[in-house]
Design a protein around this motif. Structure first.
Motif, short mmCIF file in Angstrom:
data_model
loop_
_atom_site.label_atom_id
_atom_site.label_comp_id
_atom_site.label_asym_id
_atom_site.label_seq_id
_atom_site.Cartn_x
_atom_site.Cartn_y
_atom_site.Cartn_z
N LEU A 32 0.69 -1.13 -0.03
CA LEU A 32 0.02 -0.04 0.03
C LEU A 32 0.99 1.18 0.00
CD1 LEU A 32 -2.98 0.57 2.24
CD2 LEU A 32 -1.16 2.33 2.03
N ARG A 33 0.61 2.20 -0.78
CA ARG A 33 1.26 3.53 -0.91
C ARG A 33 0.72 4.52 -0.14
NH1 ARG A 33 5.87 4.97 -4.37
NH2 ARG A 33 5.76 7.20 -4.65
N VAL A 34 1.26 5.35 0.59
CA VAL A 34 0.70 6.66 1.08
C VAL A 34 1.41 7.86 0.40
CG1 VAL A 34 0.53 7.89 3.04
CG2 VAL A 34 0.02 5.38 3.22
N GLU A 35 1.04 8.94 -0.01
CA GLU A 35 1.47 9.99 -0.49
C GLU A 35 0.97 11.19 0.21
OE1 GLU A 35 1.00 10.05 -4.76
OE2 GLU A 35 2.30 8.18 -5.05
N VAL A 36 1.89 12.38 0.50
CA VAL A 36 1.27 13.65 1.10
C VAL A 36 2.01 14.53 0.14
CG1 VAL A 36 0.95 15.29 3.02
CG2 VAL A 36 0.90 12.73 3.35
N ALA A 37 1.25 15.31 -0.54
CA ALA A 37 1.85 16.33 -1.47
C ALA A 37 1.65 17.81 -0.63
CB ALA A 37 1.23 16.38 -2.66
N ASP A 38 2.43 18.60 -0.73
CA ASP A 38 1.91 20.29 -0.15
C ASP A 38 2.97 21.04 -0.89
OD1 ASP A 38 4.90 20.44 0.76
OD2 ASP A 38 4.48 18.99 2.39
N THR A 39 2.61 22.46 -0.67
CA THR A 39 3.32 23.34 -1.45
C THR A 39 4.61 23.94 -1.25
OG1 THR A 39 1.84 24.99 -0.33
CG2 THR A 39 1.19 23.90 -2.26
N SER A 40 5.29 23.36 -0.18
CA SER A 40 6.39 23.60 0.50
C SER A 40 7.73 23.05 -0.60
CB SER A 40 6.70 23.32 1.74
OG SER A 40 8.01 23.68 2.12
N GLN A 41 8.51 23.63 -0.76
CA GLN A 41 9.64 23.22 -1.55
C GLN A 41 10.88 22.66 -0.71
OE1 GLN A 41 10.70 26.25 -4.64
NE2 GLN A 41 9.09 25.31 -5.91
N ILE A 42 10.61 22.77 0.54
CA ILE A 42 11.60 22.39 1.54
C ILE A 42 11.63 20.82 1.77
CG2 ILE A 42 12.69 22.78 3.98
CD1 ILE A 42 11.21 25.48 3.87
N ALA A 43 12.88 20.35 1.47
CA ALA A 43 13.05 18.79 1.34
C ALA A 43 12.68 18.50 3.11
CB ALA A 43 14.31 18.42 1.03
N PRO A 44 12.05 17.26 3.19
CA PRO A 44 11.76 16.77 4.77
C PRO A 44 13.08 16.31 5.10
CG PRO A 44 11.02 15.11 3.12
CD PRO A 44 11.47 16.18 2.17
N ALA A 45 13.53 16.54 6.22
CA ALA A 45 14.79 16.40 7.20
C ALA A 45 14.40 15.67 8.39
CB ALA A 45 15.55 17.71 7.25
N PRO A 46 14.74 14.20 8.53
CA PRO A 46 14.38 13.60 9.70
C PRO A 46 15.41 14.36 10.80
CG PRO A 46 15.09 12.02 7.84
CD PRO A 46 15.26 13.39 7.18
N ARG A 47 14.63 14.57 12.09
CA ARG A 47 15.35 15.14 12.99
C ARG A 47 15.37 14.13 14.00
NH1 ARG A 47 12.12 20.19 15.14
NH2 ARG A 47 10.49 18.65 14.81
N HIS A 48 16.46 14.28 15.01
CA HIS A 48 16.21 13.25 16.26
C HIS A 48 15.94 13.97 17.29
CE1 HIS A 48 18.26 10.40 13.68
NE2 HIS A 48 18.88 11.33 12.92
N ALA A 49 14.75 13.53 18.12
CA ALA A 49 14.36 13.96 19.47
C ALA A 49 15.64 13.89 20.67
CB ALA A 49 13.28 13.15 19.82
N GLY A 50 16.63 13.40 20.45
CA GLY A 50 17.92 13.30 21.22
C GLY A 50 17.51 12.68 22.32
#
Length: 157
Positions: free
Chosen positions: A83-101
């Protein structure tokens, strides 16, 4: 195998995340997926994370799309195609995984880490004036709680 695509427009409001979760549960149920199955729980969690990222971090509306495999015949199993999930938005900023630490009480910063952990594959690409974040979840997806199968007694020894 054919794929049924359904989509939902999501407004730039954090309350829309709950609506997206309810919509996904209903689409999965209509598609014959047990709502209590680990795969269904995983899809709902992943959708929650991706829609939250889209509406909270961009402040823009988004479009949620589910791509559901449809067997060509009764003998063909749905499990062969994720199954594929896609979410499109209007921001051109790449998603960046953050670490909660080390702060285990942090309430954000783990969304894309969860997506990476729970999905077979995930990624993103530029799409029009924004981007599309996608992931694929197989029928044998891990439970939404990745620690559910941990043998705590064995670890304590």
């Amino acid at each position: 195998m054919q794929v049924l695509q359904v989509q939902l427009a999501v407004q730039a409001d954090p309350a829309e995340v709950g609506r997206a979760r309810r919509w996904v549960r209903s689409r999965l149920l209509n598609h014959g997926v047990d709502p209590d199955a680990p795969m269904a729980e995983t899809v709902v969690l992943v959708v929650s994370e991706l829609v939250t990222n889209a509406v909270v971090h961009t402040g823009c509306p988004a479009v949620l799309r589910l791509c559901l495999p449809v067997p060509d015949s009764p003998e063909q199993e749905r499990a062969t195609v994720p199954l594929r999930v896609e979410v499109a938005d209007t921001s051109q900023i790449a998603p960046a995984p953050r670490h909660a630490g080390a702060d285990q009480d942090a309430t954000n910063g783990r969304g894309l880490e969860l997506v990476e952990l729970l999905c077979e594959r995930w990624g993103w690409y530029p799409d029009g004036s924004g981007k599309r974040v996608w992931c694929e979840i197989g029928a044998d997806a891990r439970p939404a709680d990745p620690l559910a199968g941990v043998d705590w007694a064995a670890l304590a020894q």
